[in-house]
Design a protein around this motif. Structure first.
Motif, mmCIF file in Angstrom:
data_model
loop_
_atom_site.group_PDB
_atom_site.id
_atom_site.type_symbol
_atom_site.label_atom_id
_atom_site.label_comp_id
_atom_site.label_asym_id
_atom_site.label_seq_id
_atom_site.Cartn_x
_atom_site.Cartn_y
_atom_site.Cartn_z
ATOM 1 N N ALA A 147 -0.487 7.879 1.863
ATOM 2 C CA ALA A 147 -1.083 9.212 1.779
ATOM 3 C C ALA A 147 -0.401 10.036 0.694
ATOM 4 O O ALA A 147 -1.058 10.753 -0.067
ATOM 5 C CB ALA A 147 -0.991 9.912 3.129
ATOM 6 N N GLU A 148 0.909 9.895 0.598
ATOM 7 C CA GLU A 148 1.688 10.668 -0.376
ATOM 8 C C GLU A 148 1.289 10.358 -1.816
ATOM 9 O O GLU A 148 1.239 11.249 -2.668
ATOM 10 C CB GLU A 148 3.184 10.370 -0.177
ATOM 11 C CG GLU A 148 4.111 11.047 -1.160
ATOM 12 C CD GLU A 148 5.556 10.595 -0.994
ATOM 13 O OE1 GLU A 148 6.284 10.582 -2.005
ATOM 14 O OE2 GLU A 148 5.945 10.242 0.138
ATOM 15 N N VAL A 149 0.985 9.089 -2.104
ATOM 16 C CA VAL A 149 0.670 8.715 -3.489
ATOM 17 C C VAL A 149 -0.818 8.789 -3.798
ATOM 18 O O VAL A 149 -1.247 8.401 -4.893
ATOM 19 C CB VAL A 149 1.223 7.313 -3.838
ATOM 20 C CG1 VAL A 149 2.739 7.297 -3.729
ATOM 21 C CG2 VAL A 149 0.597 6.223 -2.978
ATOM 22 N N GLY A 150 -1.610 9.277 -2.850
ATOM 23 C CA GLY A 150 -2.977 9.612 -3.203
ATOM 24 C C GLY A 150 -4.101 8.860 -2.535
ATOM 25 O O GLY A 150 -5.264 9.015 -2.928
ATOM 26 N N ALA B 124 -1.009 10.526 9.465
ATOM 27 C CA ALA B 124 -0.785 10.424 8.023
ATOM 28 C C ALA B 124 -1.921 11.054 7.226
ATOM 29 O O ALA B 124 -1.821 11.193 6.000
ATOM 30 C CB ALA B 124 -0.623 8.965 7.620
ATOM 31 N N GLY B 125 -3.001 11.429 7.912
ATOM 32 C CA GLY B 125 -4.144 12.009 7.219
ATOM 33 C C GLY B 125 -5.029 10.977 6.545
ATOM 34 O O GLY B 125 -5.734 11.288 5.583
ATOM 35 N N LEU B 126 -4.996 9.749 7.055
ATOM 36 C CA LEU B 126 -5.788 8.659 6.502
ATOM 37 C C LEU B 126 -6.900 8.265 7.460
ATOM 38 O O LEU B 126 -6.763 8.409 8.685
ATOM 39 C CB LEU B 126 -4.904 7.433 6.239
ATOM 40 C CG LEU B 126 -3.784 7.603 5.208
ATOM 41 C CD1 LEU B 126 -2.843 6.408 5.273
ATOM 42 C CD2 LEU B 126 -4.354 7.760 3.805
ATOM 43 N N LYS C 198 4.980 -0.952 -2.964
ATOM 44 C CA LYS C 198 4.973 0.471 -3.300
ATOM 45 C C LYS C 198 4.609 0.684 -4.766
ATOM 46 O O LYS C 198 3.859 1.607 -5.095
ATOM 47 C CB LYS C 198 6.334 1.098 -2.991
ATOM 48 C CG LYS C 198 6.600 1.297 -1.505
ATOM 49 C CD LYS C 198 7.872 2.095 -1.285
ATOM 50 C CE LYS C 198 8.047 2.452 0.183
ATOM 51 N NZ LYS C 198 9.267 3.268 0.401
ATOM 52 N N VAL C 199 5.152 -0.156 -5.639
ATOM 53 C CA VAL C 199 4.791 -0.071 -7.062
ATOM 54 C C VAL C 199 3.301 -0.349 -7.235
ATOM 55 O O VAL C 199 2.591 0.353 -7.962
ATOM 56 C CB VAL C 199 5.636 -1.054 -7.893
ATOM 57 C CG1 VAL C 199 5.104 -1.139 -9.323
ATOM 58 C CG2 VAL C 199 7.100 -0.638 -7.895
ATOM 59 N N LEU C 200 2.825 -1.395 -6.550
ATOM 60 C CA LEU C 200 1.395 -1.715 -6.581
ATOM 61 C C LEU C 200 0.558 -0.516 -6.163
ATOM 62 O O LEU C 200 -0.409 -0.137 -6.848
ATOM 63 C CB LEU C 200 1.102 -2.886 -5.649
ATOM 64 C CG LEU C 200 -0.365 -3.040 -5.229
ATOM 65 C CD1 LEU C 200 -1.202 -3.551 -6.386
ATOM 66 C CD2 LEU C 200 -0.501 -3.902 -4.001
ATOM 67 N N ALA C 201 0.916 0.081 -5.026
ATOM 68 C CA ALA C 201 0.124 1.178 -4.474
ATOM 69 C C ALA C 201 0.075 2.369 -5.418
ATOM 70 O O ALA C 201 -1.003 2.932 -5.678
ATOM 71 C CB ALA C 201 0.683 1.582 -3.120
ATOM 72 N N LYS C 202 1.219 2.776 -5.932
ATOM 73 C CA LYS C 202 1.248 3.975 -6.771
ATOM 74 C C LYS C 202 0.600 3.740 -8.127
ATOM 75 O O LYS C 202 -0.204 4.567 -8.589
ATOM 76 C CB LYS C 202 2.677 4.476 -6.960
ATOM 77 C CG LYS C 202 2.714 5.825 -7.681
ATOM 78 C CD LYS C 202 4.089 6.432 -7.728
ATOM 79 C CE LYS C 202 4.027 7.881 -8.233
ATOM 80 N NZ LYS C 202 3.157 8.094 -9.397
ATOM 81 N N ARG C 203 0.944 2.643 -8.785
ATOM 82 C CA ARG C 203 0.355 2.379 -10.109
ATOM 83 C C ARG C 203 -1.162 2.274 -10.013
ATOM 84 O O ARG C 203 -1.901 2.787 -10.866
ATOM 85 C CB ARG C 203 0.934 1.108 -10.722
ATOM 86 C CG ARG C 203 2.366 1.266 -11.225
ATOM 87 C CD ARG C 203 2.848 0.014 -11.943
ATOM 88 N NE ARG C 203 2.107 -0.229 -13.177
ATOM 89 C CZ ARG C 203 2.364 0.364 -14.343
ATOM 90 N NH1 ARG C 203 3.313 1.278 -14.416
ATOM 91 N NH2 ARG C 203 1.667 0.057 -15.420
ATOM 92 N N SER C 204 -1.638 1.599 -8.982
ATOM 93 C CA SER C 204 -3.085 1.419 -8.813
ATOM 94 C C SER C 204 -3.768 2.746 -8.515
ATOM 95 O O SER C 204 -4.816 3.060 -9.099
ATOM 96 C CB SER C 204 -3.360 0.410 -7.701
ATOM 97 O OG SER C 204 -2.825 -0.851 -8.005
ATOM 98 N N ALA C 205 -3.195 3.536 -7.615
ATOM 99 C CA ALA C 205 -3.801 4.825 -7.275
ATOM 100 C C ALA C 205 -3.828 5.748 -8.486
ATOM 101 O O ALA C 205 -4.836 6.415 -8.748
ATOM 102 C CB ALA C 205 -3.040 5.477 -6.127
#
Length: 253
Positions: free
Chosen positions: A27-30, A55-57, A238-245
């Motif tokens: 949720a934090e990364v978008g 988490a708002g998801l 985590k890198v996957l999630a943020k870079r992709s988002a």
């Protein structure tokens, strides 16, 4: 203009349990949503739903075995209701069960049709998710993906996985256009050039060889309003999630 929800397939972070602990970071990364895989949601479904809510998801869909749709549909209908999703997604057929004939794939489609008819009575829908093998031509030169979707009928939607389309040596632009009226979810799985073995050749969305900027205008021609990030075996989820988002948000901005 289509508003897209960005979802993260939690299969991508399965090697770093517990899965439910990943929800606040997503949720934090978008991310707006998560797509679930079995067995992540079956141990304590109610608690998992509470953690998503906290988490708002939301749950954009649940992956489930085709055998479950055939043999114990009510079990999975119950999961869907408890998790707050309308979409059940059979995503895979084990190699030993894949048919070498058109008739075999037609039976897969017919099973999906029956399952979707039962699901619709519960206010739910069924969508097929592809891998590469549905694009490998049979001896008669037909393609399993075409056979099973035709047999399944218009009541079965399609979650298209672009990375697997590429690995099946098909053209994603053509597939997006051909099945525009069936596609309700698009997985933006990205792949490195052939021969790369790190992380099984998968990479964060935007880091690979797929021309997302070229494909993006075709998204709005489909029925899709959910874009899903998935990676089968990332070194760092985590890198996957943020870079992709970050990439997807820039793409659709």
């Amino acid at each position: 203009m289509t508003h897209y929800s960005i979802s993260f397939q939690l299969y991508s972070s399965r090697l770093s349990p517990p899965i439910e602990a990943h929800l606040p970071y997503l949720a934090e990364v978008g991310y707006d949503a998560v797509e679930l895989w079995l067995p992540a949601y079956e141990t304590n479904t109610t608690d998992f739903r509470r953690r998503m809510d906290d988490a708002g998801l939301v749950c954009s869909g649940i992956h489930m075995p085709l055998a479950g749709l055939i043999n114990e549909p009510n079990r999975f209908f119950d999961y869907a209701h408890k998790l707050g999703t309308q979409t059940l997604i059979p995503p895979y057929i084990p190699a030993a069960e894949r048919s070498a004939t058109a008739d075999g794939w037609r039976r897969v489609g017919e099973s999906l049709r029956v399952g979707a008819e039962a699901a619709s009575k519960e206010g739910l829908k069924v969508a097929w998710h592809n891998h590469d093998f549905e694009y490998h031509r049979l001896e008669d030169r037909s393609r399993p993906i075409d056979i099973l979707l035709e047999a399944a009928g218009a009541g079965v939607d399609f979650e298209i996985d672009i990375g697997w389309v590429i690995r099946g040596w098909a053209d994603p632009a053509q597939e997006l256009q051909k099945y525009a009226d069936r596609i309700t979810t698009i997985q933006l799985k990205d792949t490195a050039p052939a021969g790369v073995t790190l992380d099984e050749g998968w990479v964060p969305t935007g880091d690979g060889i797929i021309d997302w900027k070229g494909l993006y205008p075709l998204f709005s021609k489909t029925r899709a309003d959910v874009l899903v990030v998935e990676h089968d075996n990332p070194t760092d989820w985590k890198v996957l999630a943020k870079r992709s988002a970050d990439y997807i948000k820039a793409l659709i901005a």
